[in-house]
Write a protein that holds these residues in place. Structure first.
Motif, short mmCIF file in Angstrom:
data_model
loop_
_atom_site.label_atom_id
_atom_site.label_comp_id
_atom_site.label_asym_id
_atom_site.label_seq_id
_atom_site.Cartn_x
_atom_site.Cartn_y
_atom_site.Cartn_z
N PHE A 1 0.82 -1.21 0.00
CA PHE A 1 0.00 0.00 0.00
C PHE A 1 0.86 1.26 0.00
O PHE A 1 0.51 2.25 -0.64
CB PHE A 1 -0.98 -0.01 1.17
CG PHE A 1 -2.25 -0.74 0.86
CD1 PHE A 1 -3.25 -0.14 0.12
CD2 PHE A 1 -2.42 -2.05 1.26
CE1 PHE A 1 -4.41 -0.81 -0.20
CE2 PHE A 1 -3.58 -2.74 0.95
CZ PHE A 1 -4.57 -2.12 0.22
N ALA A 2 1.97 1.22 0.71
CA ALA A 2 2.88 2.35 0.65
C ALA A 2 3.43 2.53 -0.76
O ALA A 2 3.52 3.66 -1.28
CB ALA A 2 4.02 2.16 1.65
N ALA A 3 3.78 1.42 -1.41
CA ALA A 3 4.28 1.49 -2.78
C ALA A 3 3.20 1.95 -3.74
O ALA A 3 3.47 2.69 -4.70
CB ALA A 3 4.81 0.12 -3.21
N PHE A 4 1.96 1.54 -3.50
CA PHE A 4 0.83 1.93 -4.33
C PHE A 4 0.63 3.45 -4.30
O PHE A 4 0.47 4.10 -5.33
CB PHE A 4 -0.42 1.21 -3.81
CG PHE A 4 -1.70 1.59 -4.48
CD1 PHE A 4 -1.92 1.33 -5.82
CD2 PHE A 4 -2.72 2.22 -3.76
CE1 PHE A 4 -3.12 1.68 -6.43
CE2 PHE A 4 -3.91 2.57 -4.36
CZ PHE A 4 -4.11 2.30 -5.70
N ILE A 5 0.67 4.02 -3.11
CA ILE A 5 0.53 5.48 -2.98
C ILE A 5 1.75 6.18 -3.57
O ILE A 5 1.63 7.20 -4.26
CB ILE A 5 0.34 5.87 -1.50
CG1 ILE A 5 -0.90 5.19 -0.92
CG2 ILE A 5 0.21 7.39 -1.38
CD1 ILE A 5 -1.07 5.38 0.57
N LEU A 6 2.93 5.64 -3.30
CA LEU A 6 4.17 6.20 -3.85
C LEU A 6 4.11 6.26 -5.36
O LEU A 6 4.47 7.28 -5.98
CB LEU A 6 5.35 5.34 -3.39
CG LEU A 6 6.73 5.76 -3.87
CD1 LEU A 6 7.18 7.02 -3.13
CD2 LEU A 6 7.74 4.63 -3.66
N ASN A 7 3.67 5.20 -5.99
CA ASN A 7 3.56 5.15 -7.44
C ASN A 7 2.59 6.20 -7.96
O ASN A 7 2.81 6.84 -8.99
CB ASN A 7 3.12 3.75 -7.88
CG ASN A 7 2.93 3.65 -9.38
OD1 ASN A 7 3.85 3.90 -10.16
ND2 ASN A 7 1.72 3.29 -9.80
N HIS A 8 1.48 6.40 -7.23
CA HIS A 8 0.51 7.42 -7.62
C HIS A 8 1.17 8.80 -7.62
O HIS A 8 0.99 9.59 -8.56
CB HIS A 8 -0.68 7.40 -6.66
CG HIS A 8 -1.72 8.44 -6.96
ND1 HIS A 8 -2.71 8.23 -7.87
CD2 HIS A 8 -1.90 9.70 -6.46
CE1 HIS A 8 -3.48 9.30 -7.94
NE2 HIS A 8 -3.00 10.21 -7.09
N ILE A 9 1.93 9.10 -6.59
CA ILE A 9 2.58 10.40 -6.47
C ILE A 9 3.66 10.57 -7.53
O ILE A 9 3.81 11.64 -8.14
CB ILE A 9 3.17 10.58 -5.07
CG1 ILE A 9 2.04 10.59 -4.02
CG2 ILE A 9 3.98 11.87 -4.97
CD1 ILE A 9 2.55 10.52 -2.59
N LEU A 10 4.39 9.52 -7.81
CA LEU A 10 5.51 9.60 -8.75
C LEU A 10 5.03 9.72 -10.19
O LEU A 10 5.47 10.62 -10.91
CB LEU A 10 6.40 8.37 -8.61
CG LEU A 10 7.57 8.27 -9.60
CD1 LEU A 10 8.53 9.45 -9.45
CD2 LEU A 10 8.31 6.94 -9.42
N GLY A 11 4.14 8.79 -10.63
CA GLY A 11 3.81 8.80 -12.05
C GLY A 11 2.44 8.30 -12.45
O GLY A 11 2.09 8.36 -13.63
N ALA A 12 1.64 7.81 -11.50
CA ALA A 12 0.32 7.26 -11.85
C ALA A 12 -0.81 8.22 -11.57
O ALA A 12 -1.97 7.89 -11.85
CB ALA A 12 0.09 5.95 -11.10
N GLY A 13 -0.51 9.39 -11.06
CA GLY A 13 -1.55 10.33 -10.66
C GLY A 13 -1.91 11.36 -11.70
O GLY A 13 -2.42 12.43 -11.35
N GLY A 14 -1.66 11.08 -12.97
CA GLY A 14 -2.02 12.02 -14.02
C GLY A 14 -1.27 13.33 -13.88
O GLY A 14 -0.07 13.36 -13.60
N PHE A 15 -1.98 14.43 -14.08
CA PHE A 15 -1.34 15.73 -14.07
C PHE A 15 -0.85 16.14 -12.69
O PHE A 15 -0.10 17.11 -12.56
CB PHE A 15 -2.30 16.79 -14.62
CG PHE A 15 -2.47 16.72 -16.10
CD1 PHE A 15 -1.51 17.28 -16.94
CD2 PHE A 15 -3.56 16.09 -16.67
CE1 PHE A 15 -1.65 17.20 -18.32
CE2 PHE A 15 -3.71 16.01 -18.04
CZ PHE A 15 -2.74 16.57 -18.87
N GLU A 16 -1.26 15.40 -11.65
CA GLU A 16 -0.79 15.72 -10.30
C GLU A 16 0.52 14.99 -9.96
O GLU A 16 1.11 15.25 -8.92
CB GLU A 16 -1.86 15.33 -9.28
CG GLU A 16 -3.19 16.04 -9.46
CD GLU A 16 -3.05 17.56 -9.38
OE1 GLU A 16 -2.31 18.03 -8.49
OE2 GLU A 16 -3.65 18.25 -10.21
N SER A 17 0.96 14.09 -10.81
CA SER A 17 2.15 13.31 -10.49
C SER A 17 3.41 14.13 -10.71
O SER A 17 3.45 15.09 -11.49
CB SER A 17 2.20 12.04 -11.35
OG SER A 17 2.52 12.36 -12.69
#
Length: 436
Positions: free
Chosen positions: A275-291
């Motif tokens: 889950f930490a990696a899942f959120i980390l990935n969202h912040i790094l590159g999976a969160g669209g224009f917010e990444s």
């Protein structure tokens, strides 16, 4: 039998709607396990079936057999030709979908309650008594070979093929599930029957049913549909280590824009840090224009229209991957920025604000996935395949919220390895050469 009530609160135009989903675990008289949600308000049923194994079960020299076999399941069965089978589907207003993937064979069925018996009988016929007529085999084979030829001219497909072959070698993950022109051309009718026997077995079966049905009737339905399949299948492949070291591989391809697929080893879905990696990935590159990567590579420098990252926990290997496209004269800079941002997040971690924003998005978006019987059935069968319990849908957002800043930054330092990133670049990139 376990009954679980899931309250999903969805805010829409200022109002709050609650959708209650009761997941019940059922075992048929014949021993087939399933998850069931009774939803009688609409006379419609969604059935999802998965078999673990998929294209990894292709026999040596028969790459593409499972994929071709799966595509033929709607091409005639029993005493019905392909045309007769399709005509019956239309008469019943029923839809079936059969697809092969790296690790799974997927079957989706949608039908009206009033046509349940006939629809299930037709699906049973397709699953247990396929014809694999030579004319149908030749026609679908030609379609697949055409797709293989098209992929050979597509930069993204080329990048994926080169990356997989280098990362996994002779393991099934190292080649496309479609097979090659040579392997598919050589497949016979007997190969289809062999692939069918190997891919559809009850020892690696997962089922979910959602809609106008009851737990009392589902057991009998499943025994009638799946009870005659082979009890066991062949051994699954062994685990394979990710075999690519850090560096760059350039594939020369005449195009004004280069595409890059990049990544390194990831982590398993059942890892305590997932889950930490899942959120980390969202912040790094999976969160669209917010990444972060979109901000650095696109917004600040205008090097791409889009860049993304994703965790890929396969059953026999795990990766963290990303993709980006840029002009031939700018792809080298895009790669440098990506690698630097990878390193910055590994070294500095994320901020409290980034973590809070990511949690808000991920917890708010999750209930929206439960949009209709078909989507719920897909979610449920996917949960079964990775050994999640029914109460996961209740607790999932709590798991996200429980991740601390200290925890996610520890995982960032451990998971993100910029020196291990390997970039497969397809195009004619200025200033880039293969390092190996």
């Amino acid at each position: 039998m376990l009954r679980l009530t899931i309250a999903l609160c969805l805010t829409l135009f200022g109002t709050v709607a609650r959708a209650e989903i009761n997941i019940q675990e059922v075992t048929s008289p014949g021993g087939i396990n399933a998850w069931v949600v009774e939803e009688p308000s609409i006379p419609f049923i969604a059935l999802e079936i998965r078999f673990r194994g998929g294209a990894t079960l292709d026999l040596p020299g028969k790459r593409g057999a499972t994929n071709l076999m799966t595509a033929l399941l709607e091409e005639g069965s029993g005493d019905m030709s392909a045309q007769e089978f399709q005509t019956e589907l239309e008469r019943l207003a029923t839809s079936f979908s059969f697809r092969a993937f790296d690790d799974t064979l997927s079957i989706s069925a949608r039908f009206l309650t009033e046509n349940k018996e006939e629809s299930i009988a037709l699906l049973r016929q397709a699953l247990t008594n396929p014809r694999f007529d030579q004319t149908a085999l030749d026609r679908v084979r030609a379609q697949i070979i055409s797709g293989i030829a098209s992929d050979a001219k597509d930069p993204n497909s080329i990048a994926g093929a080169v990356f997989d072959a280098a990362a996994f070698g002779d393991h099934p993950y190292g080649s496309a599930i479609d097979g090659t022109v040579e392997s598919v051309t050589g497949l016979t009718q007997q190969d289809m029957f062999d692939a069918h026997r190997n891919a559809l077995s009850r020892d690696r079966l997962y089922v979910s049913v959602v809609g106008d049905t009851t737990t009392q009737t589902v057991g009998e339905l499943l025994d009638g549909l799946l009870g005659d399949l082979p009890e066991t299948g062949p051994a699954l492949p062994e685990y394979v280590d990710f075999g690519l070291a850090g560096g760059v591989t350039v594939v020369d391809f005449e195009t004004p824009q280069s595409v890059a697929l990049f990544g390194h080893k990831g982590l398993k879905r059942d890892d305590e840090d997932f889950f930490a990696a899942f959120i980390l990935n969202h912040i790094l590159g999976a969160g669209g224009f917010e990444s972060r990567l979109m901000t650095e590579v696109r917004e600040k420098r205008g090097l791409t229209y889009g860049i993304r990252t994703f965790l890929v926990p396969k059953f026999h290997a795990e990766m963290m991957l990303g993709s980006v496209a840029s002009g031939n004269d700018t792809i080298a800079e895009a790669i440098d920025v990506t690698r630097n941002e990878w390193a910055r997040m590994a070294n500095e971690g994320v901020t409290e604000q980034e973590l809070a924003v990511a949690k808000t998005f991920l917890t708010g978006a999750y209930p929206l996935r439960f949009d209709g019987n078909a989507e719920i059935a897909k979610i449920m069968v996917g949960m079964q395949m990775v050994d999640l319990s029914p109460d996961y849908v209740v607790n999932r957002n709590d798991f996200v919220e429980a991740v601390t800043l200290e925890e996610i930054n520890r995982v960032a330092a451990e998971l993100l390895q910029p020196d291990d990133l390997h970039f497969v670049v397809v195009g004619q990139p200025a200033g880039l050469e293969s390092t190996q």
